[in-house]
Design a protein around this motif. Sequence first.
Motif, short mmCIF file in Angstrom:
data_model
loop_
_atom_site.label_atom_id
_atom_site.label_comp_id
_atom_site.label_asym_id
_atom_site.label_seq_id
_atom_site.Cartn_x
_atom_site.Cartn_y
_atom_site.Cartn_z
N LEU A 160 0.96 -1.30 0.03
CA LEU A 160 -0.10 -0.01 -0.04
C LEU A 160 0.73 1.33 -0.18
O LEU A 160 0.56 2.33 -0.62
N PHE A 161 1.92 1.05 0.61
CA PHE A 161 2.87 2.36 0.66
C PHE A 161 3.54 2.50 -0.70
O PHE A 161 3.68 3.52 -1.20
N THR A 162 3.93 1.38 -1.40
CA THR A 162 4.24 1.34 -2.78
C THR A 162 3.46 1.97 -3.69
O THR A 162 3.61 2.76 -4.43
N LEU A 163 1.81 1.35 -3.31
CA LEU A 163 0.97 2.15 -4.30
C LEU A 163 0.82 3.54 -4.19
O LEU A 163 0.77 4.54 -5.14
N MET A 164 1.08 4.35 -2.97
CA MET A 164 0.95 5.72 -2.62
C MET A 164 2.04 6.40 -3.45
O MET A 164 1.62 7.42 -4.02
N THR A 165 3.15 5.65 -3.36
CA THR A 165 4.35 6.61 -4.21
C THR A 165 4.13 6.35 -5.67
O THR A 165 4.70 7.29 -6.41
N SER A 166 3.32 5.47 -6.15
CA SER A 166 3.20 5.17 -7.64
C SER A 166 1.88 5.99 -8.16
O SER A 166 2.13 6.93 -9.04
N ILE A 167 1.06 6.35 -7.22
CA ILE A 167 -0.05 7.19 -7.27
C ILE A 167 0.30 8.52 -7.65
O ILE A 167 0.01 9.50 -8.23
N ASN A 168 1.25 8.92 -6.78
CA ASN A 168 2.10 10.32 -6.81
C ASN A 168 2.43 10.76 -8.16
O ASN A 168 2.35 11.90 -8.67
N VAL A 169 3.12 9.74 -8.90
CA VAL A 169 3.63 10.19 -9.97
C VAL A 169 2.18 10.71 -11.29
O VAL A 169 2.60 11.55 -11.88
N GLY A 170 1.26 9.82 -11.32
CA GLY A 170 0.18 10.19 -12.08
C GLY A 170 -0.46 11.41 -11.58
O GLY A 170 -1.02 12.22 -12.64
N ALA A 171 -0.56 11.59 -10.46
CA ALA A 171 -1.30 12.54 -9.82
C ALA A 171 -0.58 13.78 -10.13
O ALA A 171 -1.21 15.03 -10.37
N PHE A 172 0.81 13.90 -10.26
CA PHE A 172 1.53 15.17 -10.55
C PHE A 172 1.15 15.54 -11.88
O PHE A 172 0.97 16.60 -12.29
N SER A 173 1.37 14.47 -12.77
CA SER A 173 1.09 14.90 -14.28
C SER A 173 -0.07 15.21 -14.47
O SER A 173 -0.44 16.28 -15.50
N ILE A 174 -1.27 14.79 -14.02
CA ILE A 174 -2.53 15.11 -14.31
C ILE A 174 -2.85 16.59 -13.76
O ILE A 174 -3.77 17.32 -14.32
#
Length: 612
Positions: A160-174
């Motif tokens: 879940l921690f890994t998922l949060m760090t991955s969501i971060n990338v796409g969230a910044f882009s959008i």
Amino acid sequence: MAPSRGSTSTTPLSRSISRLSAPPTSEEQQYAADPIIPVTQIKSNLTYESIQEQEDGLIQRGRGMDQITEGEKDQGNRSTSLSTSQTFPSSSSLPAGCSYGPLINPELLQTFNVKLETGIWDEEIDKYRILWVDFPSASPQNPFYFTQTRKYGITIVATLFTLMTSINVGAFSIGMDSLIRDLDCTREQAAIGLGIYNFGFAATPLILAPLSEEFGRRWTYVVAVILYLIFHIMIALAKNLPTMLLARLLQGCSGSCAATLVGGTIADIYVPADRGLPSAIFAFAAIAGSGIGPFIFCWVETNPKLQWRWIWWIQAMMIAALIIPIFLVMRETRETIILRRRAKRLRKERGIHDGGRYTARSEVQKVNFIQAMTSSSLRAITFLIVEPILLFFSLWMGIGWGVLYTMITGLSYNFKGVYGFDTNQVGLAYISITVGGVLGFGFNFLQDAIYRRKVEKRGIEARLYAPMVAGLALAAGCFIFGFTSISSISYIVPCFGIVIIIAAVFTIYISAFVYISECYGSYASSAIAAQSFLRNTFGGAFTFFTLQMYDALTPKWTTFTWGCVALLLAAVPFVAFYFGPRLRARSKYSKQLMKEEQEKILREKQVLDGLG
């Protein structure tokens, strides 16, 4: 025969074992003096016979054979008496899992780098012994023998921690459009925030190994997730571009624990044959979140009352909620830390009343934190330089990660420019990344089934069937996306290309991750850190020139270019499949580190293999 920790086990680890090696030869034991690989962790996991041989040598040199009375050595249970003038009970009277080691003398203390506690030792230290501290048979404190419920809990919370760090990338882009407006910066300047996050991911893993060795994995997780929350708040409050970029760099540094430590945690609690599914879950979280982030936050970006700042406030709330389960569910999984703490507790509770000093094998030749950090960083870089298997897999994974970030950075550019999508439609298009992750996750089960059938014949190269196909699929996906991203062709077709690309990257990532972990045994963290360094450096660098390449070459020829590179590197798994055993045989590190981990598993599984 030395007692096995698994000899009375009622909790089997796995009946599927990778090739179990024979004990190391005397020549292979000599590598313990290597300056890059310290003796500490290696010594902690060598077979009983090789450790006893080293202890006997110290006894002979330090006291002379004439001072060793009959009965001082008992090869069956490693128990000894100290001398005819000082008699102690057999090791059966010691706490479970503990055994008598060599007699203490000045040479041994200097060789082992062990400092005796003050105030409890008399002048005749040579009548005492080292008392080795290991796990009792099938101990629930042994990470391999954690209950399945605990293992699942640890795996889920960590990923879940890994998922949060991955969501971060796409969230910044959008959220870049409103960020560019509010911080008064250019598109290229804002894109630096995406790349600099990856550079934090690249550099920090080089020093995470000594951090987790010094403080343990659990507390490293706890501190990292708290810092990750703080830096999300920092970016939500940022008033200018430098503050935002600094926050992004620090986010990458703290979030990198989710990429590096999770792999080590999985290796701590699962034997190699059982790492496929948890590693796939971890890889899914690392990749699929890049598509989930834009899908969730495109609606925030298009709401005039929310936009980019609330993208980060919402993520901060999600991370704050994650801190509680990390604190409650996560347990220490690093074997050396657990045994070191047990030895310290026994020294405090029992002193020297049992005839010696309780010592964990990982305390032998333990260096200080600064030396450990230097050694860890040097080891990872050295692995990249001298280990061709690691270097080429890292380059291959780096290109795959670069293509992934090309998709993340340029997908909005492509679908807005070619198809006239608005932000919400672009957010929906990002779901193709998640769909690709789901397909890659499904293919992992097929690869696992092949591995279990072929491992006896092919060894760890049985991990490479899926990546041989995925390397070609990655190139094909790039070609499909590039040549169909035109307004006369439905947007569904380039989305299909994205799905193929992500499924291929996922398969390459998980297979390379597990293959490298098995090649480098207890030094998997260093090997993964080296791979992570190169992979995230590529990913970060690609974000700096992706938009410029799109402007200069168009999305079609940009993606085609990387497809050609991917096609060239698709040869990597084929070379490893056919020549991997020979390459490892010439490796100074891989062959012995594999032996060390396999021998450790063998000790844990003697009953299951009929050797108990």
